[in-house]
Write an enzyme that holds these catalytic residues in place. Structure first.
Site, short mmCIF file in Angstrom:
data_model
loop_
_atom_site.label_atom_id
_atom_site.label_comp_id
_atom_site.label_asym_id
_atom_site.label_seq_id
_atom_site.Cartn_x
_atom_site.Cartn_y
_atom_site.Cartn_z
N HIS A 187 -11.71 -5.44 10.81
CA HIS A 187 -11.90 -5.12 9.27
C HIS A 187 -13.24 -3.71 9.78
O HIS A 187 -14.37 -4.04 8.84
CB HIS A 187 -12.00 -6.82 8.33
CG HIS A 187 -10.65 -6.67 8.36
ND1 HIS A 187 -9.87 -8.06 9.51
CD2 HIS A 187 -9.93 -7.39 6.81
CE1 HIS A 187 -8.56 -8.08 8.54
NE2 HIS A 187 -8.87 -7.65 7.11
N GLU A 206 0.50 -1.02 0.28
CA GLU A 206 -0.59 0.07 0.30
C GLU A 206 0.81 1.01 -0.11
O GLU A 206 0.46 1.84 -0.99
CB GLU A 206 -0.73 -0.03 1.52
CG GLU A 206 -1.99 -0.74 1.52
CD GLU A 206 -2.30 -2.45 1.35
OE1 GLU A 206 -0.35 -2.58 1.65
OE2 GLU A 206 -3.07 -2.94 1.42
C1 LIG Z 1 -2.12 -4.50 5.12
C2 LIG Z 1 -3.20 -5.73 3.98
N1 LIG Z 1 -3.18 -5.36 3.33
C3 LIG Z 1 -4.33 -5.61 2.47
C4 LIG Z 1 -5.27 -7.49 3.70
C5 LIG Z 1 -6.05 -8.04 2.38
N2 LIG Z 1 -5.68 -8.89 2.09
C6 LIG Z 1 -6.51 -10.05 2.83
S1 LIG Z 1 -5.80 -12.03 2.57
C7 LIG Z 1 -4.58 -10.71 1.19
C8 LIG Z 1 -3.85 -12.22 0.28
C9 LIG Z 1 -2.72 -12.31 1.69
O1 LIG Z 1 -2.08 -13.40 0.55
P1 LIG Z 1 -0.61 -14.21 1.01
O2 LIG Z 1 -0.65 -13.40 1.93
O3 LIG Z 1 -0.71 -14.72 -0.19
O4 LIG Z 1 -1.94 -15.04 1.90
P2 LIG Z 1 -2.77 -16.54 1.56
O5 LIG Z 1 -4.31 -15.54 0.83
O6 LIG Z 1 -2.88 -17.01 0.25
O7 LIG Z 1 -2.95 -17.39 2.45
C10 LIG Z 1 -5.01 -9.66 1.32
C11 LIG Z 1 -4.07 -8.51 -0.56
C12 LIG Z 1 -4.56 -7.16 4.50
N3 LIG Z 1 -5.71 -8.01 5.78
N4 LIG Z 1 -3.86 -5.87 5.41
#
Ligand SMILES: Cc1ncc(C[n+]2csc(CCOP(=O)(O)OP(=O)(O)O)c2C)c(N)n1
Ligand SMILES: Cc1ncc(C[n+]2csc(CCOP(=O)(O)OP(=O)(O)O)c2C)c(N)n1
Ligand SMILES: [Mg+2]
Ligand SMILES: [Mg+2]
Lengths: 348, 335, 348, 335
Positions: free
Chosen positions: C130, C61
Site C-alpha cells: 500500500h 477492478e
Molecule cells: C484488490 C484490492 N482492491 C481494493 C482494496 C482496498 N480495500 C481494502 S479492504 C477493502 C474492503 C474489503 O471488504 P471485505 O472483503 O468485505 O472485508 P472487510 O473489510 O469487511 O473485512 C477494500 C476495498 C484492496 N486492498 N485490494
C-alpha cells in the site's frame, strides 16, 4: 560428446532432471501436459511424470500462480508456466505483491522456491498482446530474480539454478530462439548442451565475443542478432564486444563497466520498450560511473520506440531492432567525434 | 420467438459466407509457410506468408454468431475474443477492411496495426481482443453507456468455455447483474481451450448454470444450431432491451479446425472432427430452408456463389492493398 | 483573490467543473460515493451529481476498469479510481493491454477518453502492498499518458487537461500531499488555486526553483522534499535548481537537458524503485546527450533501493529518500572532483 | 457435530482474548495520533504513534475465527486477509511476535517488515495479505501440497463479503472444486466493504449460493454465533480431510468498529453499531456455557483476567522490543 539441443529441449531436459532428482518439483500451466507447452518447454514431461506432476490448468492464472505460491511456501518447488508473458496483467498481483514480496514481508522467515516461466518476444507478427518482452517490468519490482537466456546451453544451466533457488525466479524464454519447428529461429541459440546436470550462477554476464571498439550490452534473442551484426561490423573493421546479461536481476554491473571501460563506447540492444526500462538502467550504470569510464561517444540505445508491437510485418520489423539497426548504430557510435576526455581522465 | 423467413435466410447465407471466409483463410494462411519456402528444418513457419502470426478460425461455430447477431442493430455493441471472424462478419464488419487488416495492409480496419485478434470497427461497434476473458468488461461498459444515455442498445460479449474460468467472467457477470446492464454473455463451448478439455478446466458441465450465482437467467443451448441459438438470444436480447438486465447463454458448438492453424491437434481423439462435421449446422439449416420452401438448388448455388464472390473480392482487396510505410509504426499511439 | 486548496480539493474541484460542463463525464470506483474517495479525490461529488454519475463499485477492478474502457470507446468520459496504485496487479491487463493499446491497434480509428486515477506513495507505514509509486511501470508501457502532480495548482490544471484528453491518462496523486486531515502532509502542496477552470498542458516540466550548482529532477511528493532540501543547501552555499516533471509521459527532456547543461550536475530524486525505472530513464537522457552536456560529476540517483516497502518506521524512513538524503546527495555531487571535461567541450 | 465442552470453553476463551486484543489495539493505536501531538490542522495522523499505518480490527467477528479454527491442527494452513488478528489468534500464532510485528519491532514475526496486514508464521502455517481476494489462491496451493503429499491436512481461506466479487474468488473456487482440493473457503459477511454495503456490491444475497456454480457445497450461517459456525465448519473440514473436496461457507457477522481505525463511518446509519453490539456473541456463548455448567462468575473472571494478562504481556513485549536497524531494510529481499 555433447549433443546439440534447441533451447526448448534444454529447458525441458533441465526440468526433467530436477523432477527426477527432487519429488517436490512439479509443473503447472495451460497446455503443459498433452500439448507439451505451447513453446515446448514441457515437451515429453507428461509421459515421463504423469498428470499429477505435469498439471494442465484452467485459464485461471491468478488461481494457479497463487496456488504455486501457496505450495512453494509449504516447501514444494512448483514450476508454473504463464504461457505468454503478455498475460501477466491478469495475475500480476499474485506475482509481484505476493510471490515477490512474501519472503521480505516475512523478514526472511519463509522460503519461496518457485519458478515462473513464460514466453517472450516478437518477430513473427503476433501483434500487440502476444509479442512483448517485459523483462524490465518484472526486474523493476523487487523480490524476483529475472532470467533471460539467449541459448540452449545457458537455458539448461540457468533453469536448473532457478529450480534449486529458494527464491522466486522469473524465467523468460524468447520464442524466436526456442528452436520450434513452426517458427523461424536464430540457429546460434541451438548449441551444445551436456547431458549431465549443471547450474549457471545468476548475476554473471557472459562475454559472447571480445572486441575493442564498441560494447553491445544485450540479452535474449537480441544476443543472436548482435552476433550477426558483429560479424558484419568486423568485416567493416569495427571490433565489437558483446555482453549477454543472462540475468537482469541480479545485474552484473561489473562486467558491463569493465567492457565499456575498455571500448569507450556503449550500445544497448533491447527488445523491450525503450523508456523507463532496461536500456535506461544500463545507461544509468554508466552515467553513475563516469568518473571511472572514459566514454568516446554518448551511449546509444536500441529498443522498441514506445509503441505497442504492430501486427503488420513492415511495421513490426521497423519497431523491433534488427541486425541492420545494430550495425548502423554501432557504426554511428564509432563515427562520433573523437577523442573525448572522460571525467576519469581529468581526475588523474 | 421463431425466426422469420428473412431471418432464416440471412442466418443461412451468413453462415455460408463465414464458412467460406474461414476456409479461404485456412488456405491463404498456408501460403509461404511450408517447406521448401521456410527455414530448413521447419515444418511450418508462423511468421511467413501474406498472413503471418496466429490464426484462430471458427469453422463449425457459425450458429453462435448468426443466432445472436440476427437480433442486433448497428448501434448494438459486439465484443469478441481471439477467434473473432464469425462474429465480425455476422455483425456486418466490412470484409474488405477486415481482411486487409489480417494482411497487415494500410487499408485495414486498424491500418495493419491490429491484426486478426484486434479488429476494431467503431462504425459497426465491433471489437475484439487476444486476451482470454477480455471481451466481457468492455461489453459491460458499452452497455453502461447505453443505459446512461437511455437508449435501448445492447451489448454482447462472446467468449469460449475456457474463458469462463478467468476472473473477468465472474467480475463482469456480477457487475452486469448488479447494475442491470443490457448485456448478453454468450459462451461458445467448443469443448477445448487449445488442448485442454472442458472437463479438465471446469468443475461443472454447463457454464449457463453459473448464472444463478449472479441472480441472472442462464440458458443452455445443447445443439450447435442457428435456430436454437436464435431462440435463446431472442429472450436474452429482449430482456436486455427492456431494461431487465443481462443473460448468460452457453452454446455447445464444434471447432472443426485446430485451435490455431498449424495446431498438430495430437490431443484430439482420432477422427473426432470427421464425426463432428457430420453434424454440420449449415447443410442442416439448408435442409430446413428447403422444407420451408425458402431454398432450392439454384438459389443455394447462387447464394453460395455470391458469398464466395464477396469473400474472394475481400481477399483480393487485401492482397492488392499497399502496406503501411514502416515509419507509420510510430503513429497512433495517441490520437 | 485566489484561495488555497489542498490537492484533494483541487482534484475534486476539477472533476466537478468538468462534470458540470460535460454530461459524458462520470466517476466509478470503490468508495467514491458516500465516502468521497478514500483519499478524498471525489469528496462532495455524490451530493452534487447523484449516484448515477458517482458510482460506487464492487471490488472488481478488472470489471469496472474494463467497463470504463467500453464506455470511453463509446464516447463517454469515465474517470475511474483505482484506490491504491498498488492494486494494479489485479487489473493490469485491462489497463495496459486494452486501455493503453486499443487506439493504436485500431490504427487511430477510435478515441479512448478515460482517466484512471490512483493514490501512490508511502511515508505513513502502510507497508509493502500500500505504499508504492509505480509510475515508471505505467510509463514503460506505451499508450498511457502518466501525470504525477506535486501540488494543488498543478493537480487541478492537469486533471482538467486529463479529462479533456481523448487518450487514456493515468493520474497518480501522492497520498502525502493530498492535504488529508488524517495524514501528515507537505504544506507546499496546498497552494493557491484559481476557481475558474484552467488546463496545464502535458509534457511541460516546471522549474520550481532556479539554481546554478545542482539540478534535482523530481516529481510528486519528492518535489516538496526537494524544496526543503534546497533551502538547507542554499544556507550551505549550494544553489539548487528543481525540475518538477509533472508528467512522465510525455517526458519533457528539453527542460531536463537545459537545466543540466547549466548546472553540470544531476541528482534524480525518485520515490519509485531504483532499478529499471524512472531514475534510469532520466540518467539515459543525459548519457545519450553527453556530447552536449558538460557534466561536472557523475549523475546520482536517489530512489527506493530495490526492496519492497518495509512496514517498520525506521526501515521505511531508510528506504524512502528523505530531505536529509537529498541534502547529502547534493553535497556529495558538488564535492565530486572538478573540473571535469565533457564530451562536448572536447568537440569544440 | 456439536462442540465438546472443551471446544466450547476454548471458543469462549479465545473470543474473549481476541476481543481484548482488538480493544487494546484500538486504544494503543491512537497513541500519538491525536492533536496536539500531530501536524497542525490534522484530526488524526495515521503515520504517528507506536503502531502506524492502517489498522483493521475484527471486534464482533470472533465467532468466524473460533468456529472454524476449533477444527484445525497445527499442520493445517490458514490464510487471512487485511483484517487478520482474530484468525491469527485462533490459529495459535504467538501474541508476542504478532504484536511486535505491528509495532514494527525486530522481534516481530517478520522482523517488522510486514506489519499488521502481513503476518507470516510458518510454524503455525498462518499468513495473510492486504490485497482483497488474495487469500484464496495460496490456500489452494497449501491444499494442493497436502494432497500431493497424501496427508489429510486442510487449508482455510478467510475473506470478506466484498472479496467475493474479485476474480480470484471465482478462479480459486473452480480450481479447488476441479482438483478436489482440501480447502475451506470462509466468507465473513460483515455487510460492508469499507463504506460499500453488500447490496451495492453483490448481485445476490448469499455468497454461499455461489457454490453451485462450482458443484461445491455451500453453507450459509445466518447467526453471528460460534457454535453455528463450528457446526458448519465441522462438515466442511471433515469433507476436506476425507478427500471429498472444498466447501464454501458464508457467515453473517458484525463489524463493531470502523473499517479501519480512524474511519469516520459517516456511511453507517446512526446507532447501528450500538444495535449490533446488543447481539454480542461473546456474552451469548458465555450464557450457554453457564447453562451447561461450564462457567460461573469466578471462572469467567479468571479466564478474562488470564486473557487480559496474555494480551497485556504481548503489548508489553512489543513495546519493549528494539526496532530493527534502519539498514536492515536491505536484508531479506532474497534468502
Ligand atoms: C484488490 C484490492 N482492491 C481494493 C482494496 C482496498 N480495500 C481494502 S479492504 C477493502 C474492503 C474489503 O471488504 P471485505 O472483503 O468485505 O472485508 P472487510 O473489510 O469487511 O473485512 C477494500 C476495498 C484492496 N486492498 N485490494
Ligand atoms: C489471459 C490469457 N490466458 C491465456 C491465453 C492463451 N490462450 C489463447 S486462446 C486460449 C484458449 C481459449 O479457449 P476458449 O475460451 O475455450 O476459446 P476457444 O479457443 O475454444 O474459442 C488460451 C489459453 C490468453 N490469450 N489469455
Ligand atoms: Mg473453447
Ligand atoms: Mg466486509
Amino acid at each position: 560428446m555433447t549433443r546439440k539441443l534447441t533451447m526448448a529441449q534444454a529447458v525441458s531436459e533441465a526440468i526433467a532432471q530436477e523432477m527426477s532428482r527432487d519429488p517436490e518439483v512439479f509443473v503447472m500451466g495451460e497446455d503443459v501436459g498433452k500439448y507439451g507447452g505451447i513453446f515446448s518447454a514441457t515437451s515429453g514431461l507428461l509421459d515421463k511424470f504423469g498428470k499429477d506432476r505435469i498439471m494442465d490448468t484452467p485459464i485461471s492464472e491468478t488461481a494457479f500462480i497463487g496456488a504455486g505460491i501457496g505450495a512453494a511456501a509449504d516447501g514444494m518447488r512448483p514450476i508454473v508456466e504463464l504461457m505468454f508473458v503478455d498475460f501477466f496483467g491478469v495475475c500480476m498481483d499474485m506475482i509481484y505483491n505476493h510471490m515477490a514480496k512474501n519472503i521480505y514481508m516475512a523478514g526472511g522467515n519463509i522460503r519461496l522456491p518457485m519458478v515462473l516461466m513464460a514466453g517472450i518476444g516478437g518477430g513473427y507478427n503476433d501483434a500487440a498482446q502476444h509479442s512483448q518482452c517485459l523483462y524490465a517490468t518484472f526486474a523493476h519490482m523487487p523480490g524476483m530474480k529475472v532470467v533471460v537466456p539467449s541459448n540452449a546451453y545457458d537455458a539448461k544451466g540457468l533453469m536448473m539454478q532457478a529450480i534449486r533457488d529458494d527464491n522466486p525466479v522469473v524465467f523468460l524464454f524468447h520464442k524466436g530462439i526456442m528452436g520450434l519447428s513452426w517458427m523461424s529461429y536464430f540457429e546460434g541459440s541451438t548449441n551444445e548442451v551436456p547431458e549431465a546436470p549443471y547450474t549457471i550462477p545468476f548475476g554473471e554476464a557472459r562475454i559472447v565475443r571480445e572486441g575493442a571498439d564498441v560494447t553491445i550490452v544485450t540479452l535474449s534473442q537480441m544476443v543472436q542478432k548482435a552476433v550477426l551484426a558483429a560479424e558484419e561490423l568486423a568485416a567493416a573493421g569495427i571490433s565489437v564486444e558483446i555482453v549477454d546479461l543472462r540475468t537482469v536481476v541480479p545485474l552484473d554491473k561489473d562486467t558491463i563497466l569493465r567492457s565499456v571501460r575498455k571500448t569507450g563506447r556503449l550500445l544497448i540492444a533491447d527488445e523491450d520498450y525503450l523508456s523507463y526500462g532496461l536500456s535506461g538502467e544500463i545507461a544509468a550504470v554508466i552515467a553513475e560511473n563516469l568518473d571511472s569510464v572514459a566514454l568516446k561517444a554518448p551511449i546509444r540505445r536500441l529498443a522498441v520506440p514506445d509503441v505497442p508491437i504492430p501486427f503488420s510485418r513492415p511495421l513490426e520489423q521497423f519497431v523491433i531492432p534488427q541486425v541492420s539497426a545494430i550495425v548502423a548504430a554501432a557504426r554511428a557510435l564509432v563515427a562520433a567525434p573523437q577523442p573525448a576526455i572522460s571525467l576519469e581522465e581529468t581526475h588523474a | 420467438m421463431t425466426p422469420s423467413n428473412a431471418q432464416l435466410l440471412w442466418m443461412y447465407q451468413t453462415m455460408v459466407e463465414i464458412r467460406d471466409y474461414e476456409e479461404t483463410m485456412a488456405k491463404v494462411y498456408l501460403e509461404g509457410k511450408l517447406p521448401p519456402n521456410v527455414q530448413k528444418g521447419l515444418a511450418f513457419d508462423i511468421g511467413a506468408g501474406p498472413v503471418p502470426g496466429e490464426m484462430h478460425l471458427a469453422a463449425g461455430q457459425e450458429p453462435v454468431a448468426v443466432g445472436v447477431c440476427a437480433h442486433l442493430r448497428i448501434d448494438d455493441t459486439v465484443v469478441g475474443a481471439h477467434r473473432p471472424h464469425h462474429f465480425a462478419i455476422a455483425k456486418g464488419v466490412p470484409l474488405n477492411e477486415m481482411t486487409a487488416e489480417m494482411f497487415g495492409k494500410d487499408t485495414g480496419l486498424g491500418r495493419g496495426k491490429g491484426g486478426h485478434m484486434h479488429l476494431f470497427d467503431p462504425a459497426h461497434k465491433f471489437s475484439c481482443s487476444g486476451i482470454v476473458g477480455a471481451s466481457m468488461p468492455p461489453a459491460c461498459g458499452a452497455a453502461l453507456a447505453a443505459k446512461k444515455r437511455g437508449t435501448d442498445a445492447v451489448a454482447v460479449a462472446f467468449f469460449g468455455e475456457g474463458a469462463t474460468n478467468q476472473g473477468a467472467f465472474h467480475e463482469s457477470m456480477n457487475l452486469a447483474a448488479l447494475w442491470k446492464l443490457p448485456v448478453i454473455f454468450v459462451c461458445e463451448d467448443n469443448k477445448y481451450a487449445i488442448s485442454v478439455e472442458k472437463s479438465v478446466s471446469t468443475s461443472i458441465e454447463w457454464n449457463s448454470d453459473r448464472a444463478v450465482a449472479y441472480g441472472m437467467p442462464g440458458i443452455g443451448v445443447a445443439e450447435n444450431d442457428a435456430v436454437a441459438v436464435f431462440k435463446a438470444a431472442a429472450t436474452a436480447v429482449a430482456r436486455a432491451r427492456s431494461g431487465a438486465g443481462p443473460t448468460l447463454i452457453e452454446v455447445k458448438t464444434d471447432r472443426y479446425l485446430g485451435h490455431f492453424q498449424g495446431d498438430p491437434e495430437t490431443y484430439r481423439p482420432k477422427g473426432e472432427t470427421a464425426t463432428l462435421r457430420k453434424n454440420d449446422p449449415i447443410p442442416r439449416l439448408g435442409a430446413q430452408l428447403r422444407e420451408l420452401g425458402l431454398l432450392d438448388d439454384d438459389a443455394d448455388k447462387a447464394l453460395r456463389k455470391a458469398a464466395r464472390d464477396r469473400v474472394a473480392a475481400a481477399y483480393d482487396f487485401a492482397r492488392k492493398s499497399p502496406y503501411p510505410k514502416p515509419e507509420d509504426a510510430l503513429l497512433h499511439v495517441f490520437i
